[in-house]
Design a protein around this motif. Structure first.
Motif, short mmCIF file in Angstrom:
data_model
loop_
_atom_site.label_atom_id
_atom_site.label_comp_id
_atom_site.label_asym_id
_atom_site.label_seq_id
_atom_site.Cartn_x
_atom_site.Cartn_y
_atom_site.Cartn_z
N PHE A 73 48.83 -29.59 80.47
CA PHE A 73 49.55 -29.58 79.19
C PHE A 73 51.05 -29.44 79.42
O PHE A 73 51.84 -30.15 78.80
N ARG A 74 51.43 -28.53 80.31
CA ARG A 74 52.85 -28.34 80.60
C ARG A 74 53.46 -29.62 81.17
O ARG A 74 54.56 -30.02 80.75
N GLN A 75 52.76 -30.26 82.10
CA GLN A 75 53.30 -31.47 82.70
C GLN A 75 53.46 -32.59 81.67
O GLN A 75 54.47 -33.30 81.65
N GLY A 76 52.46 -32.75 80.81
CA GLY A 76 52.54 -33.78 79.78
C GLY A 76 53.62 -33.48 78.76
O GLY A 76 54.39 -34.38 78.38
N PHE A 77 53.70 -32.22 78.34
CA PHE A 77 54.71 -31.83 77.36
C PHE A 77 56.11 -31.99 77.94
O PHE A 77 57.04 -32.39 77.24
N ARG A 78 56.24 -31.71 79.21
CA ARG A 78 57.54 -31.85 79.88
C ARG A 78 58.00 -33.31 79.89
O ARG A 78 59.17 -33.61 79.69
N ARG A 79 57.06 -34.24 80.10
CA ARG A 79 57.42 -35.66 80.16
C ARG A 79 57.86 -36.21 78.81
O ARG A 79 58.72 -37.09 78.75
N VAL A 80 57.23 -35.73 77.74
CA VAL A 80 57.53 -36.31 76.42
C VAL A 80 58.64 -35.56 75.68
O VAL A 80 58.98 -35.92 74.56
N THR A 81 59.21 -34.53 76.32
CA THR A 81 60.27 -33.77 75.66
C THR A 81 61.52 -33.69 76.53
O THR A 81 62.28 -32.72 76.45
N THR A 82 61.75 -34.69 77.34
CA THR A 82 62.98 -34.72 78.13
C THR A 82 64.18 -34.79 77.19
O THR A 82 64.04 -35.19 76.03
N ARG B 94 61.11 -22.70 79.23
CA ARG B 94 62.06 -23.46 80.04
C ARG B 94 61.29 -24.29 81.07
O ARG B 94 61.21 -23.93 82.24
N ILE B 95 60.74 -25.37 80.58
CA ILE B 95 59.92 -26.22 81.44
C ILE B 95 60.72 -27.36 82.06
O ILE B 95 60.21 -28.12 82.87
N HIS B 96 61.98 -27.50 81.64
CA HIS B 96 62.88 -28.48 82.25
C HIS B 96 63.88 -27.74 83.12
O HIS B 96 64.02 -26.52 83.04
N ARG B 97 64.59 -28.48 83.91
CA ARG B 97 65.61 -27.85 84.76
C ARG B 97 66.70 -27.25 83.89
O ARG B 97 66.86 -27.63 82.72
N HIS B 98 67.46 -26.33 84.47
CA HIS B 98 68.53 -25.67 83.72
C HIS B 98 69.63 -26.66 83.39
O HIS B 98 70.12 -27.39 84.25
N PHE B 99 70.01 -26.70 82.11
CA PHE B 99 71.06 -27.61 81.67
C PHE B 99 72.37 -26.84 81.55
O PHE B 99 72.43 -25.81 80.87
N LEU C 257 48.40 -22.58 79.24
CA LEU C 257 48.79 -23.97 78.95
C LEU C 257 50.15 -24.31 79.54
O LEU C 257 50.45 -25.47 79.81
N LEU C 258 50.98 -23.27 79.72
CA LEU C 258 52.34 -23.48 80.21
C LEU C 258 52.51 -23.06 81.66
O LEU C 258 53.64 -22.96 82.15
N ALA C 259 51.38 -22.79 82.34
CA ALA C 259 51.47 -22.49 83.77
C ALA C 259 52.07 -23.67 84.52
O ALA C 259 51.98 -24.82 84.07
#
Length: 273
Positions: free
Chosen positions: A125-134, A189-194, A118-120
């Motif tokens: 799922f990863r793409q959708g989850f990434r968009r709603v958890t910025t 860590r599905i977003h860029r490094h903060f 799911l997190l590949a």
């Protein structure tokens, strides 16, 4: 100790749904931690991670199962302590334990690979989850939920209805997990490094809202929540004094959690430099 106080302190509401979730997640995490330890991943599966994660579960248990949950309907400041545990204590402790890694390793191999899929990188799922958890969305939800549930109408509704109260706790906890996820930097860590400066600004942006609510409640001249004017007053604390104590708890210990996190991030930034 008075019989009333003793009865209150010994009142634990062992709700089956909450107990099962805590036991299941704690058991799966511990199993995953042990499996990684046996594989020689002692640096990743350190003892402090296990202690941190289990400490987060204990904080949830104290908030939802202990006498705190019994007294919160009678004392506003106990309700504030409950929220502090769910929003400021439990989420950071759970996330410092890097839960995703150990929960995955605690699953049977077939389930582990399915969950990992799911997190590949290109998984829907990863793409959708990434968009709603910025960070922007997580920060906004955290602040709105914090302010929204302290509206007198919403607050009184939560105290009068069990399912609304459960919804309040769930939204507090989920928004807290999303907010602190970006601060801690735990997997996935599905977003860029903060960077550390970004996380510091992220925390500083939320701090004034918590302080403002606390100050407003601490210096109020009348009770805002009618529910507490209709219930028996424990220990002779008036509804107004109760509300003011709750405001101080939100203002000082609540704000300290942000400041402690900021101090840690500043120390790491200086160390990195």
């Amino acid at each position: 100790m008075s019989p009333v106080l003793r009865a209150i302190l010994l009142s634990w509401d062992f709700r089956l749904d909450i107990v099962l979730v805590l036991l299941l997640t704690g058991g799966v995490y511990t199993l995953g931690w042990l499996r990684l330890r046996k594989r020689g991943r002692g640096v990743l599966a350190s003892r402090w991670r296990l202690v941190s994660y289990l400490g987060g579960l204990v904080a949830i248990a104290l908030a939802l199962l202990s006498a705190i949950d019994v007294i919160q309907s009678l004392l506003f400041f106990m309700h504030m302590i409950q929220h502090l545990l769910l929003v400021m204590i439990a989420p950071p402790l759970l996330l410092l334990g890097s839960p995703m890694v150990f929960l995955l390793w605690g699953l049977p191999a077939r389930w582990r690979w399915a969950a990992s899929g799911l997190l590949a990188r290109k998984a829907p799922f990863r793409q959708g989850f990434r968009r709603v958890t910025t960070p922007a969305i997580s920060w906004f939800l955290f602040v709105i939920i914090l302010i929204g549930w302290h509206d007198p109408n919403a607050y009184n509704a939560a105290l009068k209805s069990e399912w609304v109260h459960d919804l309040e706790h769930l939204t507090f906890f989920v928004s807290g997990m999303l907010f602190w996820w970006h601060v801690v930097g735990a997997a996935p860590r599905i977003h860029r490094h903060f960077t550390y400066p970004f996380r510091i600004v992220y925390l500083l942006g939320a701090l004034p809202f918590n302080m403002f609510l606390g100050v407003v409640l601490a210096f109020a001249s009348e009770p805002y929540y009618s529910h507490y004017t209709t219930v028996p007053r424990l220990w002779g604390v008036t509804a107004l004094a109760d509300q003011q104590i709750g405001g101080v708890i939100m203002w000082v210990p609540g704000s300290m959690m942000y400041l402690i996190a900021i101090i840690i991030l500043v120390a790491r930034l200086l160390d990195e430099s």
